[in-house]
Design a protein around this motif. Structure first.
Motif, short mmCIF file in Angstrom:
data_model
loop_
_atom_site.label_atom_id
_atom_site.label_comp_id
_atom_site.label_asym_id
_atom_site.label_seq_id
_atom_site.Cartn_x
_atom_site.Cartn_y
_atom_site.Cartn_z
N ALA A 100 0.83 -1.21 0.00
CA ALA A 100 0.00 0.00 0.00
C ALA A 100 0.86 1.25 0.00
O ALA A 100 1.85 1.34 0.73
CB ALA A 100 -0.93 0.01 1.21
N VAL A 101 0.47 2.20 -0.83
CA VAL A 101 1.06 3.54 -0.82
C VAL A 101 0.07 4.45 -0.13
O VAL A 101 -1.07 4.61 -0.59
CB VAL A 101 1.34 4.04 -2.25
N SER A 123 -0.94 7.95 -11.83
CA SER A 123 -0.06 6.82 -11.51
C SER A 123 -0.84 5.60 -11.07
O SER A 123 -0.25 4.52 -10.89
CB SER A 123 0.91 7.22 -10.38
N LYS A 124 -2.14 5.73 -10.89
CA LYS A 124 -2.94 4.64 -10.32
C LYS A 124 -2.88 3.37 -11.17
O LYS A 124 -2.83 2.26 -10.63
CB LYS A 124 -4.39 5.06 -10.11
N GLU A 125 -2.89 3.52 -12.48
CA GLU A 125 -2.83 2.34 -13.35
C GLU A 125 -1.54 1.56 -13.10
O GLU A 125 -1.54 0.32 -13.09
CB GLU A 125 -2.93 2.76 -14.82
N LYS A 126 -0.45 2.28 -12.89
CA LYS A 126 0.83 1.63 -12.61
C LYS A 126 0.79 0.92 -11.27
O LYS A 126 1.29 -0.21 -11.13
CB LYS A 126 1.96 2.67 -12.64
N PHE A 127 0.18 1.57 -10.27
CA PHE A 127 0.04 0.94 -8.97
C PHE A 127 -0.83 -0.31 -9.07
O PHE A 127 -0.51 -1.37 -8.53
CB PHE A 127 -0.58 1.91 -7.96
N LEU A 134 -3.57 2.10 -3.64
CA LEU A 134 -3.34 3.53 -3.46
C LEU A 134 -4.35 4.06 -2.45
O LEU A 134 -5.56 3.89 -2.62
CB LEU A 134 -3.49 4.28 -4.78
N ILE A 135 -3.84 4.70 -1.41
CA ILE A 135 -4.68 5.26 -0.35
C ILE A 135 -4.31 6.72 -0.16
O ILE A 135 -3.19 7.03 0.27
CB ILE A 135 -4.48 4.49 0.98
N ALA A 136 -5.21 7.61 -0.51
CA ALA A 136 -4.98 9.04 -0.33
C ALA A 136 -5.88 9.53 0.80
O ALA A 136 -7.10 9.36 0.76
CB ALA A 136 -5.28 9.80 -1.61
N VAL A 137 -5.27 10.12 1.81
CA VAL A 137 -6.01 10.63 2.97
C VAL A 137 -5.85 12.14 3.03
O VAL A 137 -4.75 12.66 2.83
CB VAL A 137 -5.48 10.00 4.28
N GLY A 138 -6.94 12.84 3.30
CA GLY A 138 -6.87 14.29 3.41
C GLY A 138 -7.56 14.77 4.67
O GLY A 138 -8.42 14.07 5.24
N VAL A 139 -7.19 15.96 5.12
CA VAL A 139 -7.83 16.55 6.29
C VAL A 139 -9.12 17.24 5.84
O VAL A 139 -9.11 18.04 4.91
CB VAL A 139 -6.90 17.56 6.98
N GLY A 140 -10.20 16.92 6.51
CA GLY A 140 -11.50 17.50 6.18
C GLY A 140 -12.58 16.45 6.30
O GLY A 140 -12.30 15.27 6.51
N THR A 141 -13.81 16.85 6.18
CA THR A 141 -14.94 15.94 6.27
C THR A 141 -15.17 15.25 4.92
O THR A 141 -14.68 15.72 3.89
CB THR A 141 -16.19 16.72 6.69
N ASP A 245 9.18 8.68 -8.25
CA ASP A 245 10.15 7.69 -8.72
C ASP A 245 10.66 6.84 -7.54
O ASP A 245 10.90 5.64 -7.70
CB ASP A 245 11.33 8.36 -9.42
N ASP A 246 10.83 7.47 -6.39
CA ASP A 246 11.26 6.73 -5.20
C ASP A 246 10.21 5.69 -4.83
O ASP A 246 10.54 4.56 -4.45
CB ASP A 246 11.47 7.68 -4.02
N ILE A 247 8.93 6.10 -4.91
CA ILE A 247 7.84 5.19 -4.56
C ILE A 247 7.77 4.03 -5.56
O ILE A 247 7.64 2.87 -5.18
CB ILE A 247 6.50 5.95 -4.53
N PHE A 248 7.88 4.36 -6.84
CA PHE A 248 7.84 3.32 -7.88
C PHE A 248 8.97 2.32 -7.69
O PHE A 248 8.79 1.11 -7.90
CB PHE A 248 7.94 3.95 -9.27
#
Length: 257
Positions: A100-101, A123-127, A134-141, A245-248
């Motif tokens: 998981a990223v 980049s999601k297709e590559k993941f 792929l997990i993107a978390v943001g601050v907010g409701t 690139d580091d993540i990949f």
């Protein structure tokens, strides 16, 4: 700076994680305890005055303590899907072998985060092809998350909301006025003006959290394999994103023949 972490370098601990850099009573950022490229070392621990919880004290070197139970610590934290359903962090990916990223955005009304979200979406297709969640978390409701998802657009099944910044506090991500507006690392965004403009084509400030103190939160990037932390990076300032690139190189490498 970022650290690619080997299991041999993780230290055992019953503490939370990094010293928290979030202070709800101050707009100023505390001293940096940023990641180092030096080997992880065992930290010194002491009880906080007036409490029994253990926190890592900063040592003479800028090497943070990364306990091997970080996934367990985060696991019980509840956040929300963009659709508004509560979900525990441990249920976001396969805790045995899944890769998981985890991208911690600043907040859903941050222009730099729209740019990062756009890059992650591309980049999601590559993941996906590498079997990486792929997990993107943001601050907010969740309703703020939906604004970003609909207008950018961004896949709803990869977007999560942390209105109380629980994950950010546990990971000790930077917070404060200086980090947000005055840190030199924030200037990196000016090298990506074209990408920023493209991502903000349908931008709306309505995605900004109602709690305006949340705009002072900084993000970060983490890579897990099961419960094992492979990569950790705290953004030094707004727009200071981890190099993809580091993540990949960590999670999307094609095995050698």
């Amino acid at each position: 700076m970022a650290k690619m972490i080997s299991p041999r370098n993780l230290t055992s601990s019953t503490s939370l994680l990094f010293p928290s850099t979030h202070s709800p009573t101050s707009l100023h950022s505390p001293p940096s305890v940023g990641f180092s490229t030096k080997p992880i070392t065992r930290g010194r621990f002491a009880a906080e005055p007036g409490g029994t919880s253990l926190v890592a004290k900063a040592s003479s070197t800028p090497t943070p303590v990364v306990p091997d139970d970080i996934a367990d610590v985060l696991g019980e934290v509840s956040i929300f899907t963009a659709a508004g359903q509560p979900v525990k962090f441990q249920d976001l990916w396969d805790q045995k072998e899944g890769m998981a990223v985890v991208a911690l955005l600043r907040h859903f009304g941050c222009p730099c985060c729209w740019e990062l979200a756009a890059t992650l979406k591309e980049s999601k297709e590559k993941f996906d092809s590498a079997g990486v969640k792929l997990i993107a978390v943001g601050v907010g409701t969740p309703d703020k998350a939906q604004l970003l998802a609909e207008r950018l657009p961004f896949p709803l099944d990869s977007l999560y909301a942390d209105p109380d910044r629980k994950v950010y506090d546990i990971l000790g991500l930077y917070y404060g006025l200086r980090r947000t507006f005055l840190n030199p690392a924030s200037a990196k965004v000016f090298s990506r003006v074209d990408a920023l403009k493209k991502a903000m084509k349908n931008y709306t400030i309505k995605a900004t959290p109602d709690d305006r103190s949340s705009v002072l939160q900084q993000g970060g990037m983490f890579v897990f394999k099961g419960k094992q932390l492979l990569y950790a990076r705290k953004d030094e300032g707004s727009g200071d994103h981890a190099p993809l690139d580091d993540i990949f190189n960590i999670c999307c490498k094609v095995p050698a023949a």
